[in-house]
Design a protein around this motif. Sequence first.
Motif, PDB file in Angstrom:
ATOM      1  N   LEU A  98       1.051  -4.018  -8.791  1.00 29.70           N
ATOM      2  CA  LEU A  98       2.509  -4.013  -8.750  1.00 29.70           C
ATOM      3  C   LEU A  98       3.037  -2.586  -8.567  1.00 29.70           C
ATOM      4  N   ALA A  99       2.394  -1.625  -9.239  1.00 30.02           N
ATOM      5  CA  ALA A  99       2.828  -0.230  -9.112  1.00 30.02           C
ATOM      6  C   ALA A  99       2.646   0.282  -7.687  1.00 30.02           C
ATOM      7  N   ILE A 100       1.650  -0.224  -6.982  1.00 32.89           N
ATOM      8  CA  ILE A 100       1.407   0.179  -5.596  1.00 32.89           C
ATOM      9  C   ILE A 100       2.344  -0.538  -4.635  1.00 32.89           C
ATOM     10  N   TYR A 101       2.455  -1.858  -4.787  1.00 36.45           N
ATOM     11  CA  TYR A 101       3.119  -2.664  -3.767  1.00 36.45           C
ATOM     12  C   TYR A 101       4.630  -2.771  -3.931  1.00 36.45           C
ATOM     13  N   LEU A 102       5.137  -2.711  -5.165  1.00 33.57           N
ATOM     14  CA  LEU A 102       6.588  -2.814  -5.339  1.00 33.57           C
ATOM     15  C   LEU A 102       7.341  -1.713  -4.585  1.00 33.57           C
ATOM     16  N   PRO A 103       6.937  -0.442  -4.703  1.00 37.87           N
ATOM     17  CA  PRO A 103       7.637   0.586  -3.911  1.00 37.87           C
ATOM     18  C   PRO A 103       7.508   0.361  -2.404  1.00 37.87           C
ATOM     19  N   VAL A 104       6.342  -0.111  -1.984  1.00 36.92           N
ATOM     20  CA  VAL A 104       6.130  -0.377  -0.561  1.00 36.92           C
ATOM     21  C   VAL A 104       7.092  -1.466  -0.080  1.00 36.92           C
ATOM     22  N   TRP A 105       7.228  -2.534  -0.883  1.00 32.91           N
ATOM     23  CA  TRP A 105       8.125  -3.628  -0.517  1.00 32.91           C
ATOM     24  C   TRP A 105       9.591  -3.207  -0.599  1.00 32.91           C
ATOM     25  N   VAL A 106       9.953  -2.536  -1.690  1.00 28.49           N
ATOM     26  CA  VAL A 106      11.359  -2.185  -1.914  1.00 28.49           C
ATOM     27  C   VAL A 106      11.857  -1.188  -0.877  1.00 28.49           C
ATOM     28  N   PHE A 107      11.047  -0.174  -0.584  1.00 28.23           N
ATOM     29  CA  PHE A 107      11.475   0.872   0.336  1.00 28.23           C
ATOM     30  C   PHE A 107      11.011   0.643   1.767  1.00 28.23           C
ATOM     31  N   ILE A 151      -5.767  -7.496  -5.225  1.00 26.93           N
ATOM     32  CA  ILE A 151      -5.441  -6.560  -4.150  1.00 26.93           C
ATOM     33  C   ILE A 151      -5.727  -7.181  -2.788  1.00 26.93           C
ATOM     34  N   GLN A 152      -6.909  -7.767  -2.627  1.00 29.56           N
ATOM     35  CA  GLN A 152      -7.338  -8.242  -1.314  1.00 29.56           C
ATOM     36  C   GLN A 152      -6.813  -9.625  -0.958  1.00 29.56           C
ATOM     37  N   ARG A 153      -6.559 -10.470  -1.980  1.00 27.83           N
ATOM     38  CA  ARG A 153      -6.197 -11.856  -1.672  1.00 27.83           C
ATOM     39  C   ARG A 153      -4.787 -12.241  -2.115  1.00 27.83           C
ATOM     40  N   VAL A 154      -4.095 -11.328  -2.810  1.00 29.69           N
ATOM     41  CA  VAL A 154      -2.725 -11.633  -3.233  1.00 29.69           C
ATOM     42  C   VAL A 154      -1.744 -10.596  -2.692  1.00 29.69           C
ATOM     43  N   PHE A 155      -1.821  -9.358  -3.179  1.00 33.23           N
ATOM     44  CA  PHE A 155      -0.820  -8.363  -2.822  1.00 33.23           C
ATOM     45  C   PHE A 155      -0.817  -8.030  -1.328  1.00 33.23           C
ATOM     46  N   THR A 156      -1.985  -7.751  -0.764  1.00 32.52           N
ATOM     47  CA  THR A 156      -2.032  -7.414   0.655  1.00 32.52           C
ATOM     48  C   THR A 156      -1.610  -8.593   1.535  1.00 32.52           C
ATOM     49  N   ASP A 163      -3.277  -1.504   0.314  1.00 33.86           N
ATOM     50  CA  ASP A 163      -4.684  -1.856   0.222  1.00 33.86           C
ATOM     51  C   ASP A 163      -5.522  -0.629  -0.183  1.00 33.86           C
ATOM     52  N   GLU A 164      -6.822  -0.726  -0.001  1.00 31.22           N
ATOM     53  CA  GLU A 164      -7.739   0.333  -0.421  1.00 31.22           C
ATOM     54  C   GLU A 164      -7.808   1.477   0.582  1.00 31.22           C
ATOM     55  N   PHE A 165      -7.074   1.351   1.706  1.00 30.21           N
ATOM     56  CA  PHE A 165      -7.103   2.383   2.738  1.00 30.21           C
ATOM     57  C   PHE A 165      -5.751   3.067   2.900  1.00 30.21           C
ATOM     58  N   GLY A 166      -4.825   2.764   1.971  1.00 28.59           N
ATOM     59  CA  GLY A 166      -3.523   3.401   1.982  1.00 28.59           C
ATOM     60  C   GLY A 166      -3.473   4.555   1.000  1.00 28.59           C
ATOM     61  N   ILE A 167      -2.483   5.429   1.159  1.00 30.21           N
ATOM     62  CA  ILE A 167      -2.451   6.667   0.373  1.00 30.21           C
ATOM     63  C   ILE A 167      -1.933   6.464  -1.053  1.00 30.21           C
ATOM     64  N   VAL A 168      -1.329   5.311  -1.350  1.00 27.33           N
ATOM     65  CA  VAL A 168      -0.752   5.115  -2.677  1.00 27.33           C
ATOM     66  C   VAL A 168      -1.838   4.910  -3.732  1.00 27.33           C
ATOM     67  N   MET A 169      -2.875   4.149  -3.404  1.00 28.31           N
ATOM     68  CA  MET A 169      -3.918   3.859  -4.386  1.00 28.31           C
ATOM     69  C   MET A 169      -4.656   5.108  -4.874  1.00 28.31           C
ATOM     70  N   PRO A 170      -5.006   6.073  -4.013  1.00 22.30           N
ATOM     71  CA  PRO A 170      -5.650   7.285  -4.535  1.00 22.30           C
ATOM     72  C   PRO A 170      -4.755   8.057  -5.500  1.00 22.30           C
ATOM     73  N   ILE A 171      -3.457   8.108  -5.214  1.00 20.90           N
ATOM     74  CA  ILE A 171      -2.532   8.828  -6.105  1.00 20.90           C
ATOM     75  C   ILE A 171      -2.496   8.153  -7.468  1.00 20.90           C
ATOM     76  N   LEU A 172      -2.350   6.830  -7.458  1.00 19.90           N
ATOM     77  CA  LEU A 172      -2.311   6.091  -8.717  1.00 19.90           C
ATOM     78  C   LEU A 172      -3.657   6.178  -9.427  1.00 19.90           C
ATOM     79  N   ILE A 195      -3.537  -6.202 -11.876  1.00 22.00           N
ATOM     80  CA  ILE A 195      -2.205  -6.759 -11.630  1.00 22.00           C
ATOM     81  C   ILE A 195      -1.161  -5.671 -11.838  1.00 22.00           C
ATOM     82  N   ALA A 196      -1.333  -4.895 -12.919  1.00 21.77           N
ATOM     83  CA  ALA A 196      -0.369  -3.841 -13.239  1.00 21.77           C
ATOM     84  C   ALA A 196      -0.358  -2.760 -12.162  1.00 21.77           C
ATOM     85  N   TYR A 197      -1.543  -2.237 -11.787  1.00 26.25           N
ATOM     86  CA  TYR A 197      -1.512  -1.163 -10.791  1.00 26.25           C
ATOM     87  C   TYR A 197      -1.255  -1.715  -9.389  1.00 26.25           C
TER      88      TYR A 197
END
Length: 300
Positions: A92-101, A245-250, A264-273, A88-90
């Motif tokens: 939010l760290a992945i998706y909040l910037p995606v949503w906000v920006f 990740i698969q059933r809520v955030f995405t 998701d698992e194929f975007g560049i944010v998750m590897p960085i985090l 849940i924590a990571y």
Amino acid sequence: MSSKPDTDHRQAWRAIIIFLLLTVCLTSVFGGLMGYQGATPTILVTGVMWSPGIAAILTCLIIRRPIRSLPWTWPKWRWTWYAWLLPIAYGLAIYLPVWVFGLGGSRFGNPETLADWTNQLLGTDEPNVIAAVIFLVMLATIGMVGAAARALGEEIGWRGFLIWEMRKVMPFWAVGLLSGLIWAIWHWPAILFTDYNAGGGSFVLQMFIFTMAIVPQGIVYAYFTFKSNSLWPAVILHASHNLFIQRVFTPLTAKGEGSHLFIDEFGIVMPILGCFMSLYFYHRARVEGLTKPVVAGRAG
């Protein structure tokens, strides 16, 4: 005459090789059927996910090791809570910037998802925010049962058996990264031959990004497993990741043309985090003495 450490190492490598061969064979049965369909029906996904677990149990029987020697003991509750909360924590760290920006044209709030959640609860296609929230709470709690049942199959193999054998012959960092790499490669056929991908674009690039996201997670899962001396935190962590990740955030993300590059698992944010997470948990492992060599240990 061979020394005991040499014998222990040979036995560990023998167990690893047997386990991996059995995992490949069992996975090929269900994965082949998925590839034939080009889809991921739940029954076949369950078969694939249980292949490492069955392989671990068969390996125990082959090498004449008690199945009860696997780390079945339920850990202290804080480890299950940490495992449930971490995705849940990571997430939010992945998706909040995606949503906000609006990265890739993304934004928060997918009407189709809200309508689907409402329909599953009330049987109506008219989106209802209250019903959707209630469904989300049920998904995050009751939904964990089904997610954990599938994740258990994988984790009996990866974190219940494999990493304990690897720990006998290599340092902690290598256990984490190599087990993560094996875990990622195990997913490659599904990415190439089924709908388990971001769709369109280069599947080779998607495989690379996915691998870079999963490999660092091997250290995180190894930390939770060795620290708790149990496979259950890894089960909860795995299930929570798949669920949120698969059933809520995405699904909650209203997608633009370039959304797949970030989410998701194929975007560049998750590897960085994932890299930052692996460094943090590796540091924790060193401080807490989990990186010390282990000559002999449990089967799982």
